[in-house]
Design a protein around this motif. Structure first.
Motif, short mmCIF file in Angstrom:
data_model
loop_
_atom_site.label_atom_id
_atom_site.label_comp_id
_atom_site.label_asym_id
_atom_site.label_seq_id
_atom_site.Cartn_x
_atom_site.Cartn_y
_atom_site.Cartn_z
N GLU A 18 0.97 -1.29 -0.26
CA GLU A 18 -0.13 0.15 0.00
C GLU A 18 0.80 1.23 0.00
O GLU A 18 0.49 2.25 0.46
CB GLU A 18 -0.86 -0.01 1.30
CG GLU A 18 -2.06 -0.93 1.07
CD GLU A 18 -3.27 -0.34 0.22
OE1 GLU A 18 -3.77 0.81 0.52
OE2 GLU A 18 -3.41 -1.11 -0.65
N GLN B 245 3.90 1.53 1.72
CA GLN B 245 4.30 1.97 3.06
C GLN B 245 6.07 1.60 2.85
O GLN B 245 6.36 0.93 1.92
CB GLN B 245 3.79 0.54 3.99
CG GLN B 245 4.33 -0.69 3.80
CD GLN B 245 3.41 -1.49 2.62
OE1 GLN B 245 2.63 -1.07 2.20
NE2 GLN B 245 3.65 -2.87 2.78
N ILE C 120 1.48 -5.23 12.18
CA ILE C 120 1.86 -4.18 11.13
C ILE C 120 2.00 -2.71 11.71
O ILE C 120 2.82 -2.02 11.28
CB ILE C 120 0.61 -4.22 10.08
CG1 ILE C 120 0.88 -5.61 9.25
CG2 ILE C 120 0.59 -2.86 9.16
CD1 ILE C 120 -0.48 -5.76 8.22
N SER D 290 -4.31 -7.78 5.84
CA SER D 290 -3.22 -7.06 5.75
C SER D 290 -3.33 -5.62 5.07
O SER D 290 -2.99 -4.53 5.60
CB SER D 290 -2.10 -7.82 5.09
OG SER D 290 -1.63 -9.06 5.82
N LEU E 156 -2.95 -1.91 6.77
CA LEU E 156 -2.12 -0.89 6.43
C LEU E 156 -2.98 0.35 6.14
O LEU E 156 -2.33 1.49 6.34
CB LEU E 156 -1.33 -1.36 4.95
CG LEU E 156 -0.51 -2.36 5.27
CD1 LEU E 156 -0.16 -3.00 3.76
CD2 LEU E 156 0.91 -1.83 5.79
N MET F 212 -3.17 2.17 9.65
CA MET F 212 -2.09 2.29 10.47
C MET F 212 -2.28 3.49 11.53
O MET F 212 -1.79 3.34 12.51
CB MET F 212 -0.92 2.58 9.33
CG MET F 212 -0.29 1.24 8.83
SD MET F 212 0.67 0.42 10.06
CE MET F 212 2.09 1.40 10.21
#
Length: 380
Positions: free
Chosen positions: A166, A168, A323, A363, A367, A370
């Protein structure tokens, strides 16, 4: 699969090429022991046509069994190896691994050819898989260009070293690794690919091989900077029992750091939500006074934070917390379920039922969340 071979489901298939990749501990609940497991896999070469090929990975310790099987039947044999010095027909002459792509030069030694390949398939396990694919292509008579193009067109294998991106500044990989060897390989790979820290999320299946649980716990403990032990597919087994088996593989030194808690029998490596939310008063210093606080959630949280070893039974939360802890350059490895889009849990009648769950979807969602996760305090 070894199950299909053992149960005769492939008996009427005439294979042109059979490929042996590896033999490591798995499916002990079905096969019973490694010898039976190997014999099941050997049946593949019995089904290869007499004009066909048996292809064998020389890097596996059981390769000689499969070479003997191919020669015994009189089928043609090709071998491959990731070791550039190996006496194999197909070898990896050079390789450059990273968290985003793999570059390698493959030597087809028996034909004096070299094939350059750039692939989005990651890790040393996929180097071996690429060599197996090249060997199969050679056996079937394809040109080098066709072989290279076929491999390069494969962006990823669902749930195998699958990158979750994404934008990151750290890597998130979902992988199906659910055996001791597979978990060790993927964790070694991400370390070799330059990860600053390795954060591992994994569990073990319920109602299945219990012997591998402490082995996988030990591997995750030794090869990770941060570990989250969670549920995989608990089926009808108590998830806490499965997790206890896994964390029993952590080193004794981990527990010896906290002698008082060890002497008082505090079982602090368990899901904190199973524990009593009672605070230990700062004035409590005597061991006998602390005894009444055994099972205390706050103490367990402090100890798990101290050693960066966490137990979070709900996989949904374990993924988000892992994460949320990631920093630039880290690699979060979410292992065990890979491509699966379900989790097998017990219903009210203690029957195993499938519920939707996908590590990859969770996941991506983590993300995207976050900021919210880190605002809740799970950030280091």
């Amino acid at each position: 699969s070894s199950h299909a071979l053992e149960m005769g489901r492939c008996d009427n298939v005439d294979f042109n090429v059979g490929v042996f990749t590896n033999l490591s501990r798995d499916h002990m609940d079905f096969h019973g022991d490694m010898e039976s497991y190997a014999n099941a896999k050997l049946k593949l070469f019995d089904l290869v046509s007499m004009s066909g090929y048996g292809i064998v990975n020389l890097d596996d310790s059981s390769s000689s069994l499969f070479i003997d099987a191919a020669r015994g039947r009189g089928i043609k044999l090709l071998t491959f190896s990731a070791d550039s010095s190996a006496q194999a027909d197909v070898i990896c002459l050079s390789v450059n691994l990273s968290l985003f792509q793999t570059e390698l030069v493959v030597g087809v030694m028996n034909l004096g050819r070299e094939i350059e390949i750039t692939s989005s398939l990651l890790g040393r396990a996929n180097v071996s898989n690429i060599l197996a694919a090249v060997s199969a292509g050679v056996a079937m008579g394809y040109s080098d260009d066709v072989i290279a193009a076929g491999i390069q067109s494969t962006e990823f294998v669902p749930g195998r070293y699958e990158l979750i991106n994404e934008g990151q500044d750290f890597a998130v990989l979902v992988d199906y690794a659910h055996t001791p060897d597979a978990l060790a390989n993927v964790l070694d790979d991400v370390r070799a690919m330059g990860a600053t820290r390795v954060i591992t999320v994994f569990g073990c299946g319920g109602d299945r091989d219990t012997g591998k649980r402490p082995l996988m716990g030990r591997i995750a403990h030794e090869k990770s900077d941060i570990v989250f032990v969670t549920s995989d597919n608990p089926r009808t087994e108590n998830p806490d029992v499965v997790i206890d088996d896994v964390v029993s593989g952590f080193s004794a030194e981990l527990y010896d750091q906290f002698q008082i808690d060890k002497e008082l029998g505090l079982h602090w490596l368990q899901d904190m939500h199973n524990l009593d939310p009672v605070f230990i008063p700062e004035s409590t210093t005597r061991r006998w006074e602390k005894f009444k606080y055994i099972g205390n959630r706050t103490r367990a949280q402090f100890l798990q934070n101290s050693v960066r070893r966490y137990v979070v039974q709900e996989r949904y939360y374990a993924i988000r917390l892992a994460i949320g802890m990631a920093e630039p350059g880290d690699a979060v490895v979410i292992a065990g379920k890979g491509h699966e889009d379900y989790q097998i849990l017990a219903n009210g009648e203690e029957e195993a039922v499938k519920s939707w769950f996908d590590d990859r979807v969770e996941s991506y969602a983590a993300l995207q969340e976050m900021a919210k996760i880190q605002a809740a305090g799970w950030y280091t």
